[in-house]
Scaffold this active site. Structure first.
Site, short mmCIF file in Angstrom:
data_model
loop_
_atom_site.label_atom_id
_atom_site.label_comp_id
_atom_site.label_asym_id
_atom_site.label_seq_id
_atom_site.Cartn_x
_atom_site.Cartn_y
_atom_site.Cartn_z
CB CYS A 2 59.28 59.04 40.73
SG CYS A 2 60.93 58.67 40.91
NE ARG A 27 53.48 57.65 41.65
CZ ARG A 27 53.15 56.88 40.82
NH1 ARG A 27 51.86 56.35 41.17
NH2 ARG A 27 53.72 56.72 39.52
CD1 TRP A 74 61.29 52.92 44.97
CD2 TRP A 74 61.88 52.77 42.97
NE1 TRP A 74 61.80 51.86 45.00
CE2 TRP A 74 62.13 51.34 43.77
CE3 TRP A 74 62.18 52.82 41.51
CZ2 TRP A 74 62.57 50.32 43.18
CZ3 TRP A 74 62.59 51.70 40.97
CH2 TRP A 74 62.97 50.37 41.75
CG ASN A 100 56.95 58.47 37.72
OD1 ASN A 100 55.71 58.24 37.94
ND2 ASN A 100 57.75 57.48 37.87
N GLY A 101 59.79 58.07 35.82
CA GLY A 101 60.17 57.31 34.75
C GLY A 101 61.66 57.08 34.41
CD GLU A 486 49.54 38.27 48.49
OE1 GLU A 486 50.38 38.10 47.74
OE2 GLU A 486 49.31 39.42 49.12
CE LYS A 490 51.31 41.50 51.08
NZ LYS A 490 50.83 41.36 49.70
CD GLU A 493 54.75 43.01 50.12
OE1 GLU A 493 55.22 44.02 49.10
OE2 GLU A 493 54.00 42.64 50.27
CG HIS A 509 59.37 16.59 45.32
ND1 HIS A 509 59.66 15.33 44.93
CD2 HIS A 509 58.00 16.80 45.38
CE1 HIS A 509 58.47 14.85 44.83
NE2 HIS A 509 57.54 15.55 45.11
CE LYS A 608 49.35 50.03 47.16
NZ LYS A 608 49.62 48.68 47.44
#
Ligand code: F6R
Length: 613
Positions: A2, A27, A74, A100-101, A486, A490, A493, A509, A608
């Site tokens: 948000c 956000r 969000w 936001n929260g 990483e 990438k 996502e 394994h 983000k």
């Protein structure tokens, strides 16, 4: 998680809010909305989807207003929908809020309010908060700011809020706990936002609200700052250093591509003023202050999430190898809930691009309570984690706007290289000649990264071959194992292809069972101590008809004969290699996602700055 924005002053509020919301879309982009206050009262326009969708429902003549608030969501409580979008009215429509929260005890408050005759139009915790404020305002007969303050003393959870009131054209009330809120101070005007980007072209004077602070932004009385326990505070006004160009795409199709290409500069900026090659030293301000604590520490615990956690894993290799201090790297979300053993002799390093990640912030609060020294490695200046830490080092990578983190990762790795080398020298675990060799190489890294970026066309070609695969494996060993993790993150996502990162030797394994002619494996196989072993791992995959994309050191003649594709990167010392090996993996993911028509800068379901736990 948000984005919130607001304006009060002489200008037209709506264009400022819309531009600000677009900058804050990283956000969250589940819905967008604005509330405008003018002679007609508070008018709310909101719509599920991106800001552009909300623009589509605006009347051809936008209501004139010089006071307004806006929100990009969000979703947490309640699905993305028009009803659940912010701003939310109170029952009487006299108050509007953006938030936001998460209000954790919203259910019990809602029940209480329902008992007092309140009805709710959305499933959100935010609508509960605005009605709680209204209930207090009416029953206690207090002014808006006081009602907000009393309400905030009753809620459990996190919030950055802005509240406006019908007929009150002079005032916006804002408050913060656990989610960021910054106030921009212009000439006879105030801006508010989740970060400074919405108002950077209007003012560079800013006040970052601290935890549990409330501010009344009034055109006639100026700014009044207090704690939610009613203690008057003096605002600390700081001069922002962000430039407008740094938050624009600058000719690139996507922020992610711009940020990938910025890495020579961002690494240079991270090193600037710290790596003094001619003098043969490293100066890390925040670190020097606590160097004795570091040197006598029993261990270093690194807490982080996502990409920052991967940078923490690189740091583990660097610090243990060079400085011989035990390092543990923890997912912040797991660390705080497993009753960790932390003592005053521990150093806890929090790594976070945004500096706002709720899990990381909570982890360091816990460690601080137990007496550990907290060191922050953050990119966003003035962020909550940076302020909560005892000391720290900013990465100075510049604003990272693409949701997929790229330049923040290499900047974090760069800071950790500086920390590891500094510790090693102070502890005497590195020879002077090795130290000099590594700082000289580190100084040359911006050029090596610029050279590596030339593999773009090759990465694009490889992307065209593999863009339709369903799965992909990423392998690496030693310090390049986190790079494999990483690379996989990438790809998944931004392209929504299932990808797994593994230590190359672990493949046999389990994951080797996945290998067939359909399954590409990206292997980081540069010239390191483990080179021969990685070559064997590649052979094992080829023996099972798997496809290999290998990232190799320039001039490698062995792997090019076995692999299906090779991408060459310049030779660098193994300890610095993640700074170059991560680049082709970023580029391959980027191009695959573009070819699959994905939303590069705003991948589905992601935001983000993850300010919820
Ligand atoms: C991945 C990504 C996320 C973040 C994670 C932590 O590209 O961006 O995994 O790395 O949410 O965020 P920060 O570093 O802001 O704490």
């Amino acid at each position: 998680m948000c984005g919130i924005v607001g304006y009060i002053g002489p200008k037209e509020a709506y264009p400022i809010l819309v531009k600000g919301l677009k900058r804050l879309e990283y956000r969250g982009y589940d819905s967008a909305g604005v509330a405008l206050l003018n002679g007609n009262g508070i008018e709310i326009f909101k719509k599920q989807g991106k800001v552009i969708k909300m623009e589509g429902i605006m009347p051809s003549e936008t209501p004139k207003a010089t006071l307004g608030i806006g929100h990009t969501r969000w979703a947490t409580h309640g699905i993305p929908s028009d009803e659940n979008s912010h701003p939310h009215y109170s029952q009487s429509k006299n108050i509007a809020i953006i938030h936001n929260g998460i209000i954790e005890n919203y259910a019990s408050i809602k029940e209480r309010l329902q008992g007092r005759g309140f009805t709710f139009k959305s499933d959100t915790d935010t609508e509960v908060l605005v009605n709680l404020i209204e209930d207090i305002l009416l029953s206690e007969k207090v002014a808006l700011a006081e009602a907000v303050r009393i309400a905030l003393n009753q809620v459990v959870g996190a919030y950055a809020i802005a509240v406006i009131e019908e007929g009150n054209h002079d005032q916006i009330v804002v408050a913060k706990k656990g989610s960021p809120l910054v106030i921009g101070i212009g000439e006879g005007e105030y801006y508010i936002a989740s970060d400074a980007t919405p108002f950077i072209e209007y003012t560079k004077q800013a006040v970052y609200l601290e935890e549990e602070e409330l501010a009344i932004l009034s055109l006639s009385n100026g700014m009044e700052l207090k704690s939610i326990t009613n203690e008057i505070k003096t605002p600390y006004v700081q001069e922002l250093e962000i430039e407008l160009e740094s938050i624009e795409k600058g000719g690139y199709d996507h922020f992610m591509l711009k940020e990938i290409n910025e890495q020579p500069k961002s690494i240079f900026d991270t090193l600037r003023g710290r790596l003094l090659v001619n003098e043969g030293t490293i100066q890390l301000g925040g670190f020097n202050e606590f160097k004795n604590k570091f040197l006598s520490a029993d261990r270093i615990i690194i807490v982080a999430c996502g990409t920052s956690w991967h940078a923490g894993l690189v740091a583990e290799y660097l610090i243990e190898d060079l400085a011989r201090i035990p390092v543990e790297v923890e997912y912040a979300s797991e660390f705080r809930y497993r009753n960790p053993i932390i003592t005053e002799r521990d150093i806890v390093i929090a790594v976070s691009q945004s500096g706002e990640t709720a899990d990381t912030l909570s982890a360091i609060k816990l460690a601080k309570e137990k007496g550990a020294t907290i060191f922050g490695v953050c990119n966003v200046v003035g962020s909550s984690i940076a302020r909560e830490a005892h000391a720290g080092a900013y990465t100075h990578a510049g604003p990272e706007i693409g949701v997929a983190s790229t330049k923040a990762f290499t900047a974090q790795v760069t800071i950790f290289t500086l920390i590891a080398l500094t510790l090693a020298r102070k502890k005497g675990t590195i020879t002077e000649s090795k130290f000099r060799q590594l700082i000289n190489e580190l100084d040359g890294m911006p050029d090596k990264v610029a050279e590596t970026l030339k593999v773009d066309a090759q990465a694009k070609y490889i992307a065209s071959v593999y863009k339709d695969v369903a799965n992909c494996l990423f392998l690496g060993r030693g310090i390049n194992f986190p790079v494999a993790l990483e690379g996989a993150l990438k790809l998944k996502e931004i392209s929504y292809i299932h990808a797994e990162g593994y230590p190359a030797a672990e493949m046999k394994h389990g994951p080797i069972a996945l290998i067939d002619e359909e399954m590409p494996t990206v292997v980081v196989a540069t010239k390191t101590e483990h080179y021969e072993k990685v070559v064997s791992n590649i052979q094992e995959i080829k023996a099972r008809e798997g496809k290999i994309i290998a990232v190799v050191t320039q001039g490698d003649t062995v792997i090019s004969k076995i692999a299906d594709h090779v991408i060459e990167v310049p030779y660098v010392d193994e300890r610095l290699s993640p700074l170059v090996t991560s680049i082709p993996l970023q580029l391959i993911s980027y191009h695959i996602a573009v070819m699959r028509g994905c939303n590069i800068d705003q991948p589905r379901n992601l935001a983000k700055s993850v300010t919820v736990e």
